[in-house]
Design a protein around this motif. Structure first.
Motif, PDB file in Angstrom:
ATOM      1  N   MET A 177      12.157   5.940   9.638  1.00  0.00           N
ATOM      2  CA  MET A 177      11.177   6.651   8.952  1.00  0.00           C
ATOM      3  C   MET A 177      10.374   5.757   7.684  1.00  0.00           C
ATOM      4  N   ILE A 178       9.390   5.875   7.535  1.00  0.00           N
ATOM      5  CA  ILE A 178       9.281   5.680   6.066  1.00  0.00           C
ATOM      6  C   ILE A 178       8.623   6.627   5.056  1.00  0.00           C
ATOM      7  N   TYR A 179       8.984   6.631   3.668  1.00  0.00           N
ATOM      8  CA  TYR A 179       8.747   7.979   3.231  1.00  0.00           C
ATOM      9  C   TYR A 179       8.257   6.722   2.144  1.00  0.00           C
ATOM     10  N   GLY A 180       6.791   6.766   1.988  1.00  0.00           N
ATOM     11  CA  GLY A 180       6.044   6.654   0.759  1.00  0.00           C
ATOM     12  C   GLY A 180       5.719   7.106  -0.049  1.00  0.00           C
ATOM     13  N   HIS A 181       4.514   5.939  -1.242  1.00  0.00           N
ATOM     14  CA  HIS A 181       4.586   6.490  -2.531  1.00  0.00           C
ATOM     15  C   HIS A 181       5.556   7.475  -3.390  1.00  0.00           C
ATOM     16  N   ALA A 182       6.815   6.776  -3.862  1.00  0.00           N
ATOM     17  CA  ALA A 182       7.570   7.582  -4.236  1.00  0.00           C
ATOM     18  C   ALA A 182       7.141   7.043  -5.690  1.00  0.00           C
ATOM     19  N   ARG A 183       7.109   7.590  -6.453  1.00  0.00           N
ATOM     20  CA  ARG A 183       7.423   7.740  -8.086  1.00  0.00           C
ATOM     21  C   ARG A 183       8.700   7.048  -8.542  1.00  0.00           C
ATOM     22  N   ARG A 184      10.043   7.057  -7.580  1.00  0.00           N
ATOM     23  CA  ARG A 184      11.092   6.027  -7.231  1.00  0.00           C
ATOM     24  C   ARG A 184      11.882   6.306  -6.602  1.00  0.00           C
ATOM     25  N   TYR A 241       8.343   5.481  13.176  1.00  0.00           N
ATOM     26  CA  TYR A 241       7.416   4.154  14.245  1.00  0.00           C
ATOM     27  C   TYR A 241       8.691   4.105  14.654  1.00  0.00           C
ATOM     28  N   VAL A 242       8.187   4.269  16.178  1.00  0.00           N
ATOM     29  CA  VAL A 242       9.407   4.135  17.856  1.00  0.00           C
ATOM     30  C   VAL A 242       8.555   2.380  18.201  1.00  0.00           C
ATOM     31  N   ASN A 243      10.100   2.163  18.825  1.00  0.00           N
ATOM     32  CA  ASN A 243       9.762   0.518  19.391  1.00  0.00           C
ATOM     33  C   ASN A 243       8.832  -0.335  18.476  1.00  0.00           C
ATOM     34  N   THR A 278       3.885   3.186  15.713  1.00  0.00           N
ATOM     35  CA  THR A 278       3.247   4.511  15.224  1.00  0.00           C
ATOM     36  C   THR A 278       3.362   5.293  15.964  1.00  0.00           C
ATOM     37  N   THR A 279       3.675   6.561  15.519  1.00  0.00           N
ATOM     38  CA  THR A 279       3.965   7.713  16.749  1.00  0.00           C
ATOM     39  C   THR A 279       3.722   8.815  15.136  1.00  0.00           C
ATOM     40  N   ASP A 280       3.210   9.959  15.811  1.00  0.00           N
ATOM     41  CA  ASP A 280       2.205  11.161  14.883  1.00  0.00           C
ATOM     42  C   ASP A 280       4.292  11.847  15.124  1.00  0.00           C
ATOM     43  N   PRO A 281       4.021  11.996  13.628  1.00  0.00           N
ATOM     44  CA  PRO A 281       5.244  12.559  13.113  1.00  0.00           C
ATOM     45  C   PRO A 281       5.461  14.214  13.680  1.00  0.00           C
ATOM     46  N   VAL A 282       4.814  14.318  13.400  1.00  0.00           N
ATOM     47  CA  VAL A 282       4.133  16.000  14.102  1.00  0.00           C
ATOM     48  C   VAL A 282       5.040  16.469  15.407  1.00  0.00           C
ATOM     49  N   PRO A 283       4.951  15.707  15.944  1.00  0.00           N
ATOM     50  CA  PRO A 283       5.242  16.836  17.916  1.00  0.00           C
ATOM     51  C   PRO A 283       7.000  15.919  17.348  1.00  0.00           C
ATOM     52  N   GLY A 340       0.816  -0.793   0.208  1.00  0.00           N
ATOM     53  CA  GLY A 340      -0.097   0.243  -0.564  1.00  0.00           C
ATOM     54  C   GLY A 340       1.040   0.945  -0.071  1.00  0.00           C
ATOM     55  N   PHE A 341       1.921   0.769   0.635  1.00  0.00           N
ATOM     56  CA  PHE A 341       3.307   2.654   0.379  1.00  0.00           C
ATOM     57  C   PHE A 341       3.243   2.612  -1.076  1.00  0.00           C
ATOM     58  N   GLY A 342       3.486   1.886  -1.888  1.00  0.00           N
ATOM     59  CA  GLY A 342       4.121   1.862  -3.224  1.00  0.00           C
ATOM     60  C   GLY A 342       4.936   1.744  -3.416  1.00  0.00           C
ATOM     61  N   TYR A 343       6.064   3.160  -4.280  1.00  0.00           N
ATOM     62  CA  TYR A 343       7.409   2.615  -4.001  1.00  0.00           C
ATOM     63  C   TYR A 343       8.077   3.083  -2.307  1.00  0.00           C
ATOM     64  N   SER A 344       8.473   2.968  -1.674  1.00  0.00           N
ATOM     65  CA  SER A 344       8.748   3.880  -0.560  1.00  0.00           C
ATOM     66  C   SER A 344      10.659   3.974  -0.393  1.00  0.00           C
ATOM     67  N   VAL A 345      11.027   4.058   1.380  1.00  0.00           N
ATOM     68  CA  VAL A 345      11.881   3.927   1.153  1.00  0.00           C
ATOM     69  C   VAL A 345      12.177   3.127   3.011  1.00  0.00           C
ATOM     70  N   THR A 346      12.923   2.648   3.631  1.00  0.00           N
ATOM     71  CA  THR A 346      12.602   2.755   5.292  1.00  0.00           C
ATOM     72  C   THR A 346      13.858   3.155   5.477  1.00  0.00           C
ATOM     73  N   VAL A 347      14.464   4.562   6.527  1.00  0.00           N
ATOM     74  CA  VAL A 347      15.836   4.732   7.128  1.00  0.00           C
ATOM     75  C   VAL A 347      15.068   3.854   8.547  1.00  0.00           C
ATOM     76  N   GLN A 348      16.487   3.232   8.830  1.00  0.00           N
ATOM     77  CA  GLN A 348      16.367   3.064   9.859  1.00  0.00           C
ATOM     78  C   GLN A 348      17.510   4.321  10.833  1.00  0.00           C
ATOM     79  N   LEU A 349      17.554   4.589  12.455  1.00  0.00           N
ATOM     80  CA  LEU A 349      18.028   5.542  13.196  1.00  0.00           C
ATOM     81  C   LEU A 349      18.462   4.402  13.618  1.00  0.00           C
ATOM     82  N   ASP A 350      19.995   5.577  14.454  1.00  0.00           N
ATOM     83  CA  ASP A 350      20.835   4.550  15.548  1.00  0.00           C
ATOM     84  C   ASP A 350      19.949   4.761  16.823  1.00  0.00           C
TER      85      ASP A 350
END
Length: 245
Positions: A171-178, A212-214, A217-222, A156-166
């Motif tokens: 963090m998932i970046y979804g619906h990308a064209r590429r 996503y923390v632990n 999901t969490t609200d990215p804004v705060p 459902g996220f289409g083309y996406s990138v998931t980056v794991q922090l230390d």
């Protein structure tokens, strides 16, 4: 000699000198003035204390007071030097802190965008992130540095990138064209990792950002605001980690 008659005109009329006080009077006045001034000066001089006649106790007190004043002046100078050295150490510490923060920046994912959907329930299901609308093909960046855990088509996220922090957060970046990275890549904050698209379960060209923390999901804004990035105000700070500490 001819005797002048009383009826004969007086040829010297109008030329008589006016009687003036003798010169000796002026000399007496000037002399008196100088003598008076000299008496006053001598009287004043007799009131001045002789340095040899100063009371030894008074002299001791004056010398002690002078010594205290010199000691205070030295202490003030020493305190100023210590304060200056303290300011220099503070500047060095600030430089070190700034350097540390610049190694751990947080940035906005897009240069320009429109905030179109918040985190929360939508159509009876939880919308696990926020949506930022932008023209198709607009490059998007990593908000924070980490390791790419997923890159490519993702349901459902289409083309996406998931980056794991230390710290293990993702963090998932979804619906990308590429996508422009691959699994295992190390990415830095601000690095372009893909292009905005409309793939997967999408209703318009936009970037979906989920955090996503632990594993939850969490609200990215705060979350991002705590790290110096305000999505709604479009403000970013490379010193964001200071706010979170």
């Amino acid at each position: 000699m001819r005797q002048r008659l009383s009826s004969e005109p007086d040829r010297y009329r109008g030329r008589r000198r006016v009687p003036t006080p003798p010169r000796s009077r002026y000399a007496a006045v000037v002399t008196s003035a100088f003598v008076g001034a000299g008496v006053v000066a001598l009287g004043a001089a007799t009131q001045l204390p002789d340095a040899k006649a100063v009371n030894p106790e008074v002299l001791k007190n004056l010398q002690a007071a002078a010594g205290v004043q010199d000691a205070l002046a030295d202490r003030t100078t020493d305190s100023g030097d210590r304060a200056s050295r303290g300011d220099e150490r503070g500047s060095d510490d600030a430089a070190l802190s700034q350097e540390a923060l610049e190694k751990d920046p947080w940035v906005l994912p897009l240069e320009d965008y429109t905030f179109t959907a918040p985190y929360g329930m939508r159509f009876g299901v939880l919308h696990e992130g926020i949506d930022l609308a932008a023209p198709e093909g607009t490059p998007f960046k990593a908000v924070h540095g980490g390791t790419v855990k997923q890159a490519g088509y993702n349901g459902g996220f289409g083309y996406s990138v998931t980056v794991q922090l230390d710290d293990g957060s993702q963090m998932i970046y979804g619906h990308a064209r590429r996508v422009l990275v691959k699994v295992g890549d190390k990415v830095n904050a601000g690095q372009i990792i893909g292009e905005v698209g409309n793939t997967g379960h999408s209703f318009g060209t936009h970037l979906h950002l989920g955090i996503y923390v632990n594993g939850n999901t969490t609200d990215p804004v705060p979350y991002l605001r705590a790290h110096g990035v305000d999505i709604k105000l479009k403000i970013e700070s490379v010193y964001g980690s200071l706010a979170a500490s």
